[in-house]
Design a protein around this motif. Structure first.
Motif, PDB file in Angstrom:
ATOM      1  N   VAL A  60       0.701  -1.289  -0.064  1.00 55.07           N
ATOM      2  CA  VAL A  60      -0.030  -0.007  -0.103  1.00 55.07           C
ATOM      3  C   VAL A  60       0.766   1.126   0.009  1.00 55.07           C
ATOM      4  O   VAL A  60       0.566   2.423  -0.734  1.00 55.07           O
ATOM      5  CB  VAL A  60      -1.132  -0.284   1.326  1.00 55.07           C
ATOM      6  N   THR A  61       1.866   1.266   0.822  1.00 53.53           N
ATOM      7  CA  THR A  61       2.770   2.484   0.790  1.00 53.53           C
ATOM      8  C   THR A  61       3.596   2.584  -0.477  1.00 53.53           C
ATOM      9  O   THR A  61       3.900   3.742  -0.980  1.00 53.53           O
ATOM     10  CB  THR A  61       3.536   2.443   2.172  1.00 53.53           C
ATOM     11  N   ALA A  62       4.070   1.506  -0.885  1.00 57.98           N
ATOM     12  CA  ALA A  62       4.682   1.575  -2.071  1.00 57.98           C
ATOM     13  C   ALA A  62       3.938   2.179  -3.184  1.00 57.98           C
ATOM     14  O   ALA A  62       4.446   2.942  -4.116  1.00 57.98           O
ATOM     15  CB  ALA A  62       5.300   0.220  -2.599  1.00 57.98           C
ATOM     16  N   TRP A  63       2.760   2.024  -3.400  1.00 57.90           N
ATOM     17  CA  TRP A  63       1.823   2.659  -4.254  1.00 57.90           C
ATOM     18  C   TRP A  63       1.384   3.827  -4.100  1.00 57.90           C
ATOM     19  O   TRP A  63       1.210   5.000  -4.734  1.00 57.90           O
ATOM     20  CB  TRP A  63       0.582   1.634  -4.579  1.00 57.90           C
ATOM     21  N   TRP A  64       0.717   4.085  -2.935  1.00 60.01           N
ATOM     22  CA  TRP A  64       0.155   5.582  -2.375  1.00 60.01           C
ATOM     23  C   TRP A  64       1.357   6.418  -1.586  1.00 60.01           C
ATOM     24  O   TRP A  64       0.657   7.319  -1.080  1.00 60.01           O
ATOM     25  CB  TRP A  64      -1.114   5.260  -1.515  1.00 60.01           C
ATOM     26  N   GLY A  65       2.361   6.017  -1.426  1.00 61.60           N
ATOM     27  CA  GLY A  65       3.251   6.810  -0.804  1.00 61.60           C
ATOM     28  C   GLY A  65       2.875   7.390   0.537  1.00 61.60           C
ATOM     29  O   GLY A  65       2.814   6.795   1.464  1.00 61.60           O
ATOM     30  N   TRP A  66       3.140   8.705   0.536  1.00 61.41           N
ATOM     31  CA  TRP A  66       2.784   9.432   1.924  1.00 61.41           C
ATOM     32  C   TRP A  66       1.494   9.432   2.632  1.00 61.41           C
ATOM     33  O   TRP A  66       1.491   9.592   3.789  1.00 61.41           O
ATOM     34  CB  TRP A  66       3.348  11.012   1.870  1.00 61.41           C
ATOM     35  N   LEU A  67       0.505   9.057   1.674  1.00 66.06           N
ATOM     36  CA  LEU A  67      -0.820   8.952   2.179  1.00 66.06           C
ATOM     37  C   LEU A  67      -0.821   7.758   3.119  1.00 66.06           C
ATOM     38  O   LEU A  67      -1.575   7.987   3.996  1.00 66.06           O
ATOM     39  CB  LEU A  67      -1.729   8.886   1.123  1.00 66.06           C
ATOM     40  N   THR A  68      -0.235   6.791   3.025  1.00 62.18           N
ATOM     41  CA  THR A  68      -0.413   5.674   3.932  1.00 62.18           C
ATOM     42  C   THR A  68       1.049   5.316   4.690  1.00 62.18           C
ATOM     43  O   THR A  68       0.877   4.180   5.254  1.00 62.18           O
ATOM     44  CB  THR A  68      -0.583   4.277   3.044  1.00 62.18           C
ATOM     45  N   ASP A  69       1.866   6.286   4.987  1.00 63.08           N
ATOM     46  CA  ASP A  69       3.108   5.806   5.596  1.00 63.08           C
ATOM     47  C   ASP A  69       2.867   5.797   7.235  1.00 63.08           C
ATOM     48  O   ASP A  69       3.628   4.931   7.724  1.00 63.08           O
ATOM     49  CB  ASP A  69       4.245   6.857   5.260  1.00 63.08           C
ATOM     50  N   LEU A 103      10.271   9.801   6.258  1.00 66.91           N
ATOM     51  CA  LEU A 103      11.308   9.212   7.077  1.00 66.91           C
ATOM     52  C   LEU A 103      11.137   9.491   8.609  1.00 66.91           C
ATOM     53  O   LEU A 103      11.400   8.812   9.346  1.00 66.91           O
ATOM     54  CB  LEU A 103      12.689   9.540   6.615  1.00 66.91           C
ATOM     55  N   THR A 104      10.748  10.519   8.993  1.00 66.64           N
ATOM     56  CA  THR A 104      10.413  11.046  10.479  1.00 66.64           C
ATOM     57  C   THR A 104       9.334  10.070  10.982  1.00 66.64           C
ATOM     58  O   THR A 104       9.571   9.438  12.043  1.00 66.64           O
ATOM     59  CB  THR A 104      10.126  12.388  10.481  1.00 66.64           C
ATOM     60  N   VAL A 105       8.224   9.957  10.378  1.00 61.11           N
ATOM     61  CA  VAL A 105       7.253   8.923  10.851  1.00 61.11           C
ATOM     62  C   VAL A 105       7.697   7.921  10.916  1.00 61.11           C
ATOM     63  O   VAL A 105       7.437   7.107  11.990  1.00 61.11           O
ATOM     64  CB  VAL A 105       6.101   9.201   9.766  1.00 61.11           C
ATOM     65  N   LEU A 143       0.552   3.831   8.257  1.00 63.86           N
ATOM     66  CA  LEU A 143       0.134   2.281   8.480  1.00 63.86           C
ATOM     67  C   LEU A 143       1.500   1.488   8.451  1.00 63.86           C
ATOM     68  O   LEU A 143       1.857   0.786   9.383  1.00 63.86           O
ATOM     69  CB  LEU A 143      -0.672   1.670   7.283  1.00 63.86           C
ATOM     70  N   LEU A 144       2.332   2.106   7.469  1.00 63.26           N
ATOM     71  CA  LEU A 144       3.793   1.298   7.617  1.00 63.26           C
ATOM     72  C   LEU A 144       4.500   1.607   9.013  1.00 63.26           C
ATOM     73  O   LEU A 144       5.264   0.733   9.432  1.00 63.26           O
ATOM     74  CB  LEU A 144       4.438   1.970   6.403  1.00 63.26           C
ATOM     75  N   ALA A 145       4.430   2.870   9.607  1.00 68.29           N
ATOM     76  CA  ALA A 145       5.081   3.004  10.901  1.00 68.29           C
ATOM     77  C   ALA A 145       4.448   2.232  11.835  1.00 68.29           C
ATOM     78  O   ALA A 145       5.165   1.927  12.745  1.00 68.29           O
ATOM     79  CB  ALA A 145       4.500   4.730  11.247  1.00 68.29           C
ATOM     80  N   VAL A 146       3.064   1.901  11.824  1.00 69.39           N
ATOM     81  CA  VAL A 146       2.516   0.796  12.823  1.00 69.39           C
ATOM     82  C   VAL A 146       3.260  -0.440  12.429  1.00 69.39           C
ATOM     83  O   VAL A 146       3.479  -1.330  13.658  1.00 69.39           O
ATOM     84  CB  VAL A 146       0.751   0.811  12.583  1.00 69.39           C
ATOM     85  N   VAL A 147       3.364  -0.935  11.236  1.00 74.18           N
ATOM     86  CA  VAL A 147       4.042  -2.299  11.084  1.00 74.18           C
ATOM     87  C   VAL A 147       5.416  -2.126  11.754  1.00 74.18           C
ATOM     88  O   VAL A 147       5.791  -3.109  12.288  1.00 74.18           O
ATOM     89  CB  VAL A 147       3.976  -2.515   9.565  1.00 74.18           C
ATOM     90  N   MET A 148       6.139  -1.117  11.370  1.00 77.05           N
ATOM     91  CA  MET A 148       7.398  -0.985  11.821  1.00 77.05           C
ATOM     92  C   MET A 148       7.464  -1.016  13.447  1.00 77.05           C
ATOM     93  O   MET A 148       8.428  -1.678  14.067  1.00 77.05           O
ATOM     94  CB  MET A 148       8.152   0.271  11.323  1.00 77.05           C
ATOM     95  N   PHE A 149       6.436  -0.406  14.157  1.00 81.92           N
ATOM     96  CA  PHE A 149       6.329  -0.574  15.665  1.00 81.92           C
ATOM     97  C   PHE A 149       6.415  -1.983  16.096  1.00 81.92           C
ATOM     98  O   PHE A 149       6.759  -2.448  17.014  1.00 81.92           O
ATOM     99  CB  PHE A 149       5.222   0.326  16.015  1.00 81.92           C
ATOM    100  N   GLN A 181       9.984  17.852  -0.345  1.00 83.73           N
ATOM    101  CA  GLN A 181      10.417  17.392   0.996  1.00 83.73           C
ATOM    102  C   GLN A 181       9.481  16.347   1.612  1.00 83.73           C
ATOM    103  O   GLN A 181       9.609  16.207   2.877  1.00 83.73           O
ATOM    104  CB  GLN A 181      10.460  18.502   1.792  1.00 83.73           C
ATOM    105  N   ARG A 182       8.655  15.650   0.998  1.00 83.04           N
ATOM    106  CA  ARG A 182       7.774  14.644   1.636  1.00 83.04           C
ATOM    107  C   ARG A 182       8.518  13.694   2.102  1.00 83.04           C
ATOM    108  O   ARG A 182       8.288  13.036   3.158  1.00 83.04           O
ATOM    109  CB  ARG A 182       6.889  14.247   0.555  1.00 83.04           C
ATOM    110  N   TRP A 183       9.698  13.120   1.513  1.00 83.33           N
ATOM    111  CA  TRP A 183      10.641  12.387   2.043  1.00 83.33           C
ATOM    112  C   TRP A 183      10.860  12.426   3.441  1.00 83.33           C
ATOM    113  O   TRP A 183      11.263  11.408   4.233  1.00 83.33           O
ATOM    114  CB  TRP A 183      12.003  12.016   0.858  1.00 83.33           C
TER     115      TRP A 183
END
Length: 379
Positions: free
Chosen positions: A72-81, A130-132, A83-89, A124-126
């Motif tokens: 999801v993040t690979a396709w929708w980028g910053w909109l769903t980052d 990256l911070t999230v 959720l990826l942060a929750v996975v990393m948690f 500067q979205r990256w």
């Protein structure tokens, strides 16, 4: 349930996680409106909802959820980052830090071919993405370490509780062995006297009637056999490293206080009634109580005066030892299980033991041992 820790229950943890995921989906839906395309808005909202549902299932958090969040993040980028942060948690909590970093790298790299309007690599979205992701990773590492620390401390506390219980059981068992050994000494002494006197009388059997001489012989044989059985059953309870038992077997409190005074301890003794009026077990218990109390006074209140009161009069033997405040002695470190053994002894005799402060820094140890009721009527 504990009112203070109600929020730590699994139910509230599940509800809290579901609320956080619902909030993230709502935030993603709100940000998706900025795409200016209703179809894309609906698609990103549905994708975020499906990913959030997968994250809400405990069994899928470390297996399917990372794949779904990366896709999801690979396709929708910053909109769903988020959720990826929750996975990393979750991965960081489970000590899978390398997998979490790999998921972040795959998602960021895959986003180069994702939706251009939601690309991380625009402006500067990256940096915000990256911070999230780093925040989720660091928070997961902290939470995982905290959980493991709490689990370790809980295990250590339980181990200390078990060790304390085992020490108390050992102290009770040692006191029971001491009681049995003391009774062995007392009974062996008295049975020996019976065997001795009946033996003396039996040697004069020619001057006694036949039935009396036979009864004396039987009494002597029975006493000797009882003494042998007693030694076989209870003789092993004696400490092999202990010295010979004091004679007589029943030691008196007055002798103990005299020894304490000879060692330099200030002890005042008040005895009411005759020791012979109390059962032997009570006299032994009184000796042990006074011994333990004076020993503790020397350890924890060195130089303080102690007062000992013993009352042997029916209907109960009463023992009370009070000492004032003093300096801690050189051997102030104590196991603390001497009172456990005393309480076991007193309880076995149907009595009650009290130990605690008596005001102005003093300490009081008292016990009440009820005398057994006479066989011909109530006490």
């Amino acid at each position: 349930m504990d009112v203070v820790r109600w929020w730590r229950s699994p139910l509230w943890a599940t509800l809290g996680r579901a609320a956080v995921l619902a909030f993230l989906v709502a935030a993603i839906d709100n940000n998706g409106a900025k795409l200016g395309d209703g179809h894309r808005h609906l698609t990103v909202t549905v994708a975020a909802t499906v990913c959030a549902l997968i994250l809400a299932v405990p069994r899928l958090r470390l297996t399917v959820a990372p794949l779904a969040a990366v896709a999801v993040t690979a396709w929708w980028g910053w909109l769903t980052d988020l959720l990826l942060a929750v996975v990393m948690f979750d991965l960081a909590v489970a000590r899978r830090t390398r997998l979490a970093l790999l998921c972040a790298a795959l998602a960021l790299a895959g986003n180069l071919a994702g939706v251009r309007a939601a690309s991380v690599w625009v402006g500067q979205r990256w940096l915000s993405t990256l911070t999230v992701l780093l925040f989720g990773l660091v928070l997961g590492l902290w939470q995982g370490n905290r959980r493991r620390l709490v689990h370790t401390l809980a295990g250590q506390v339980e181990q200390l509780r078990v060790e304390a219980r085992l020490r108390e059981d050992a102290a009770r068992a040692a006191e029971r062995s001491r009681i049995a050994a003391e009774m062995h000494d007392v009974l062996a002494h008295r049975l020996s006297l019976i065997a001795l006197h009946t033996g003396v009388l039996a040697t004069r059997g020619t001057a006694l009637p036949g039935p009396v001489a036979d009864r004396l012989a039987m009494l002597r044989t029975t006493s000797v056999e009882a003494l042998t059985d007693l030694r076989e059953v209870l003789g092993a309870l004696h400490d092999p490293h202990a010295g010979p038992a004091d004679a007589p077997a029943v030691r008196e409190v007055a002798a103990l206080v005299a020894d304490a005074r000879a060692a330099g301890q200030q002890v005042a003794l008040t005895v009411t009634g005759r020791a012979a009026d109390a059962p032997t077990t009570h006299r032994l218990a009184a000796y042990r109580i006074v011994q333990e109390a004076l020993t503790n006074a020397r350890k924890h209140a060195d130089g303080a005066a102690a007062e000992v009161r013993v009352d042997y009069r029916p209907p109960a033997t009463r023992v009370e030892v009070t000492n004032g405040a003093g300096a801690a002695g050189a051997a102030a470190v104590d196991s603390g299980y001497g009172l456990v053994g005393l309480r076991e002894r007193v309880t076995a005799l149907g009595g009650h033991l009290d130990a605690g402060p008596a005001g102005t820094g003093s300490w009081r140890l008292s016990a009440r041992l009820p005398h057994p009721a006479p066989k011909d009527g109530p006490a």
